[in-house]
Design a protein around this motif. Structure first.
Motif, PDB file in Angstrom:
ATOM      1  N   ILE A 117     -26.788 -20.750  -5.877  1.00 16.09           N
ATOM      2  CA  ILE A 117     -28.040 -20.718  -5.206  1.00 16.09           C
ATOM      3  C   ILE A 117     -28.716 -19.431  -5.149  1.00 16.09           C
ATOM      4  CG2 ILE A 117     -29.254 -21.009  -2.791  1.00 16.09           C
ATOM      5  CD1 ILE A 117     -26.976 -22.851  -2.135  1.00 16.09           C
ATOM      6  N   PRO A 118     -30.042 -19.276  -6.020  1.00 17.85           N
ATOM      7  CA  PRO A 118     -30.470 -17.953  -5.949  1.00 17.85           C
ATOM      8  C   PRO A 118     -30.715 -17.394  -4.564  1.00 17.85           C
ATOM      9  CG  PRO A 118     -31.504 -19.581  -7.698  1.00 17.85           C
ATOM     10  CD  PRO A 118     -30.537 -20.455  -6.641  1.00 17.85           C
ATOM     11  N   ASN A 119     -30.509 -16.321  -4.778  1.00 18.43           N
ATOM     12  CA  ASN A 119     -31.033 -15.433  -3.461  1.00 18.43           C
ATOM     13  C   ASN A 119     -31.194 -13.847  -3.809  1.00 18.43           C
ATOM     14  OD1 ASN A 119     -28.584 -14.100  -2.121  1.00 18.43           O
ATOM     15  ND2 ASN A 119     -27.823 -16.089  -2.966  1.00 18.43           N
ATOM     16  N   GLN A 120     -32.105 -13.312  -2.680  1.00 18.71           N
ATOM     17  CA  GLN A 120     -32.349 -11.875  -2.945  1.00 18.71           C
ATOM     18  C   GLN A 120     -31.002 -10.876  -2.771  1.00 18.71           C
ATOM     19  OE1 GLN A 120     -35.710 -10.974  -0.735  1.00 18.71           O
ATOM     20  NE2 GLN A 120     -37.234 -11.697  -2.117  1.00 18.71           N
ATOM     21  N   GLU A 121     -30.190 -11.540  -1.912  1.00 24.84           N
ATOM     22  CA  GLU A 121     -29.060 -10.808  -1.388  1.00 24.84           C
ATOM     23  C   GLU A 121     -28.042 -10.830  -2.653  1.00 24.84           C
ATOM     24  OE1 GLU A 121     -28.832  -9.315   1.326  1.00 24.84           O
ATOM     25  OE2 GLU A 121     -30.805  -9.605   1.815  1.00 24.84           O
ATOM     26  N   VAL A 145     -30.547 -20.708   5.728  1.00 22.12           N
ATOM     27  CA  VAL A 145     -31.750 -20.045   4.938  1.00 22.12           C
ATOM     28  C   VAL A 145     -32.190 -18.846   5.441  1.00 22.12           C
ATOM     29  CG1 VAL A 145     -34.224 -20.454   4.179  1.00 22.12           C
ATOM     30  CG2 VAL A 145     -32.402 -22.389   4.053  1.00 22.12           C
ATOM     31  N   GLU A 146     -32.242 -18.591   7.017  1.00 27.11           N
ATOM     32  CA  GLU A 146     -32.848 -17.553   7.586  1.00 27.11           C
ATOM     33  C   GLU A 146     -31.541 -16.516   7.649  1.00 27.11           C
ATOM     34  OE1 GLU A 146     -32.985 -20.396   9.026  1.00 27.11           O
ATOM     35  OE2 GLU A 146     -34.909 -21.060   8.787  1.00 27.11           O
ATOM     36  N   GLN A 147     -32.042 -15.147   7.551  1.00 28.53           N
ATOM     37  CA  GLN A 147     -30.933 -14.127   7.563  1.00 28.53           C
ATOM     38  C   GLN A 147     -30.281 -14.173   8.826  1.00 28.53           C
ATOM     39  OE1 GLN A 147     -32.364 -10.467   6.438  1.00 28.53           O
ATOM     40  NE2 GLN A 147     -30.569  -9.272   6.389  1.00 28.53           N
ATOM     41  N   ALA A 148     -29.002 -13.974   8.756  1.00 32.56           N
ATOM     42  CA  ALA A 148     -28.162 -13.895  10.093  1.00 32.56           C
ATOM     43  C   ALA A 148     -27.333 -12.518  10.015  1.00 32.56           C
ATOM     44  CB  ALA A 148     -27.340 -14.951  10.256  1.00 32.56           C
ATOM     45  N   ASP A 149     -26.979 -11.815  11.061  1.00 33.40           N
ATOM     46  CA  ASP A 149     -25.884 -10.777  11.201  1.00 33.40           C
ATOM     47  C   ASP A 149     -24.565 -11.083  10.609  1.00 33.40           C
ATOM     48  OD1 ASP A 149     -28.050  -9.350  12.246  1.00 33.40           O
ATOM     49  OD2 ASP A 149     -27.473  -9.701  14.057  1.00 33.40           O
ATOM     50  N   GLY A 150     -24.041 -10.127  10.300  1.00 32.94           N
ATOM     51  CA  GLY A 150     -22.508 -10.181  10.068  1.00 32.94           C
ATOM     52  C   GLY A 150     -22.382 -11.011   8.499  1.00 32.94           C
ATOM     53  N   ASN A 151     -21.551 -11.936   8.351  1.00 32.62           N
ATOM     54  CA  ASN A 151     -21.093 -12.554   7.268  1.00 32.62           C
ATOM     55  C   ASN A 151     -22.072 -13.713   7.136  1.00 32.62           C
ATOM     56  OD1 ASN A 151     -18.696 -11.304   6.763  1.00 32.62           O
ATOM     57  ND2 ASN A 151     -17.790 -12.432   8.488  1.00 32.62           N
TER      58      ASN A 151
END
Length: 202
Positions: A117-121, A145-151
């Protein structure tokens, strides 16, 4: 008139071939979700990586299990639903786990088109070496989909057009265990695996 008939035959042959290929691809993709063994929400095939695998299993591996090695060297599990509900982009998931009896393991997210899956990270997976753990060795992966802390494992839209989607789920997970212990080789349906739960859906 003869020219028209001569033109129709190649077109008819091409149409038959196109329909045949489409039917084969759809059959193989349907087979990806029909695991011979289930372990919770995960499923696996004992014949993956085996010399005894039939043509359909080999085709399935070619599409979704790239570079599958022999069963003694690795075990592959897939998950595309939690409690019977397909994995969706509008939900947040939690994957919890610990150490596993394998030299190395990884969890990778794939779009419904079976590609990363393409993603900026540029984050496509976590493994036994790069995952952040708690003091007791346990770990949690946040799948959303939304950014989360940690892994955080991003699961945005697949690279293929949504109009072409041919599966009920938006993405799936692959768990790879390399040089697995006897629990996975002898009892893959009951061996310890990560637990995936739904945190919330919008």
């Amino acid at each position: 008139m003869n020219k028209l008939r001569a033109f129709r035959w190649p077109v008819a042959v091409l149409l038959v071939l196109a329909v045949s290929v489409l039917f084969l691809v759809l059959s193989i993709k349907q087979g990806l979700g029909n695991g011979s063994l289930t372990n919770g929400d995960w499923y696996t095939r004992e014949s993956s990586g085996s010399a005894d695998a039939d043509v359909m299993v080999r085709a399935t591996v070619a599409i979704s299990g790239l570079l599958a090695s022999t069963r003694e060297n690795s075990m592959y599990y897939k998950l595309n639903a939690v409690d019977g509900e397909p994995l969706r982009l509008n939900c947040r998931y939690r994957i919890e786990g610990n150490n596993y009896d394998a030299n190395w393991w990884s969890i990778t997210a794939y779009g419904w088109d079976y590609f990363l899956i393409p993603n900026q990270e540029k984050r496509y997976s976590f493994n036994s070496e790069n995952i952040i753990r708690g003091d007791d060795g346990s770990w949690v992966i946040h799948l959303s989909v939304e950014q989360a802390d940690g892994n955080w494992l991003p699961v945005g839209p697949s690279g293929a057009a949504a109009a072409d989607q041919s599966s009920d789920y938006d993405f799936d997970l692959s768990l790879r265990l390399y040089t697995p212990g006897d629990a996975y080789l002898k009892n893959p349906e009951s061996a310890p695996l990560p637990v995936v739960t739904v945190e919330s859906c919008s």
